[in-house]
Design an enzyme around this catalytic site. Structure first.
Site, PDB file in Angstrom:
ATOM      1  N   SER A  15      29.733  23.876  33.126  1.00  0.00           N
ATOM      2  CA  SER A  15      30.646  24.649  33.979  1.00  0.00           C
ATOM      3  C   SER A  15      32.069  24.664  33.410  1.00  0.00           C
ATOM      4  CB  SER A  15      30.629  24.119  35.413  1.00  0.00           C
ATOM      5  OG  SER A  15      31.256  22.868  35.510  1.00  0.00           O
ATOM      6  N   HIS A  42      37.865  14.572  31.394  1.00  0.00           N
ATOM      7  CA  HIS A  42      37.226  13.436  32.060  1.00  0.00           C
ATOM      8  C   HIS A  42      37.596  13.475  33.551  1.00  0.00           C
ATOM      9  CE1 HIS A  42      35.347   9.552  32.464  1.00  0.00           C
ATOM     10  NE2 HIS A  42      36.401   9.155  33.159  1.00  0.00           N
ATOM     11  N   MET A  51      27.625  14.518  25.944  1.00  0.00           N
ATOM     12  CA  MET A  51      27.241  13.152  26.311  1.00  0.00           C
ATOM     13  C   MET A  51      27.003  12.224  25.117  1.00  0.00           C
ATOM     14  SD  MET A  51      27.549  13.290  29.501  1.00  0.00           S
ATOM     15  CE  MET A  51      26.774  11.840  30.180  1.00  0.00           C
ATOM     16  N   ARG A  52      27.525  12.545  23.951  1.00  0.00           N
ATOM     17  CA  ARG A  52      27.373  11.657  22.798  1.00  0.00           C
ATOM     18  C   ARG A  52      28.723  11.060  22.432  1.00  0.00           C
ATOM     19  NH1 ARG A  52      22.733  10.580  23.537  1.00  0.00           N
ATOM     20  NH2 ARG A  52      22.786   9.380  21.616  1.00  0.00           N
TER      21      ARG A  52
HETATM   22  C1  GRF Z   1      32.541  17.090  34.058  1.00  0.00           C
HETATM   23  O1  GRF Z   1      32.791  16.423  35.255  1.00  0.00           O
HETATM   24  C2  GRF Z   1      33.401  16.537  32.942  1.00  0.00           C
HETATM   25  O2  GRF Z   1      34.645  16.096  33.369  1.00  0.00           O
HETATM   26  C3  GRF Z   1      32.586  15.371  32.464  1.00  0.00           C
HETATM   27  O3  GRF Z   1      31.251  15.774  32.568  1.00  0.00           O
HETATM   28  C4  GRF Z   1      31.136  16.812  33.539  1.00  0.00           C
HETATM   29  C5  GRF Z   1      30.545  17.988  32.841  1.00  0.00           C
HETATM   30  O4  GRF Z   1      30.297  19.071  33.691  1.00  0.00           O
HETATM   31  N1  GRF Z   1      33.004  14.978  31.138  1.00  0.00           N
HETATM   32  P1  GRF Z   1      30.029  20.509  33.086  1.00  0.00           P
HETATM   33  O5  GRF Z   1      28.860  20.351  32.103  1.00  0.00           O
HETATM   34  O6  GRF Z   1      31.259  20.993  32.415  1.00  0.00           O
HETATM   35  O7  GRF Z   1      29.636  21.359  34.257  1.00  0.00           O
END
Ligand code: GRF
Length: 216
Positions: free
Chosen positions: A15, A111, A92-93
């Site tokens: 998103s 974040h 996520m890495r």
């Molecule tokens: C968001 O809350 C971002 O801050 C965190 O992971 C989430 C990712 O959401 N790092 P999206 O994939 O951007 O919807």
């Protein structure tokens, strides 16, 4: 206008990537998303990027024998696509210092907390457990330590007694979608500059301040 060439790295929903793509549609916006890389083949964000006509690549971390090899593959695609700046958006890495240093001051991350508090995962649960009255979100320059680096923009979100982790995540996400495009714009225009551990902002006032005082 020559737009800065930006890649977005995702692993899932995407998103924040969407918010960046939408901001870039404005012809006055100083950056353009030229590439989306996902570390997961099934990432939902990939579909949106494809529909927007953006080059998408999957660099599946499970197919590489080392983190270095995985990052080398990403680096090669970034170079091939002449990317100037990288936005991590739910990627996520963890990145090795060697990758981060090769792209020094040219990787942004978002974040969902007011860094340097609450680095890492399960942020909203930990925020609620700690009993803090305010949370928020941060866009920062990436340094080798996780969720660390010079801060570009933060938005503050007050916590109410009714908040659950899910409700809080949704409230914070709304602000994420505001501050990430703003931070990217500031960097692409050169309005925000990194010097050591700080980001200096000159010129126009930051639009997405997001500071709300609690009604009690
Ligand atoms: C968001 O809350 C971002 O801050 C965190 O992971 C989430 C990712 O959401 N790092 P999206 O994939 O951007 O919807």
């Amino acid at each position: 206008m020559k737009k800065m060439r930006v890649a977005v790295l995702i692993s899932g929903r995407g998103s924040n990537m969407e918010a960046l793509i939408e901001a870039c549609r404005d012809k006055e916006y100083p950056a353009g998303i030229v590439l989306v890389i996902s570390s997961r083949p099934g990432a939902k964000g990939l579909e949106y990027a494809k529909r927007a006509g953006i080059r998408t690549e999957v660099v599946n971390h499970t197919e590489f024998e080392s983190r270095d090899a995985f990052e080398e593959a990403i680096h090669t695609i970034l170079k091939e696509t002449k990317v100037e700046l990288v936005c991590l958006a739910g990627f996520m890495r963890v990145l090795n210092p060697s990758f981060v240093n090769r792209w020094r001051d040219r990787i942004l991350n978002i974040h969902p907390s007011l860094l340097p508090a609450f680095k890492g995962l399960h942020t909203h649960e930990r925020v609620l457990d700690a009993g803090v009255r305010f949370t928020g979100c941060t866009v920062h320059i990436v340094r080798p330590e996780m969720d660390d680096g010079p801060i570009i923009i933060q938005a503050v979100v007050p916590i109410t007694p009714k908040d659950t982790p899910g409700a809080l995540a949704a409230k914070v996400l709304e602000f994420e979608h505001k501050i990430y495009p703003e931070a990217l714009s500031m960097m692409a225009q050169g309005r925000a500059r990194v010097s050591g551990n700080l980001v200096y902002v000159k010129g126009k006032k930051i639009k997405a301040k997001g500071l709300i005082n609690p009604p009690f």
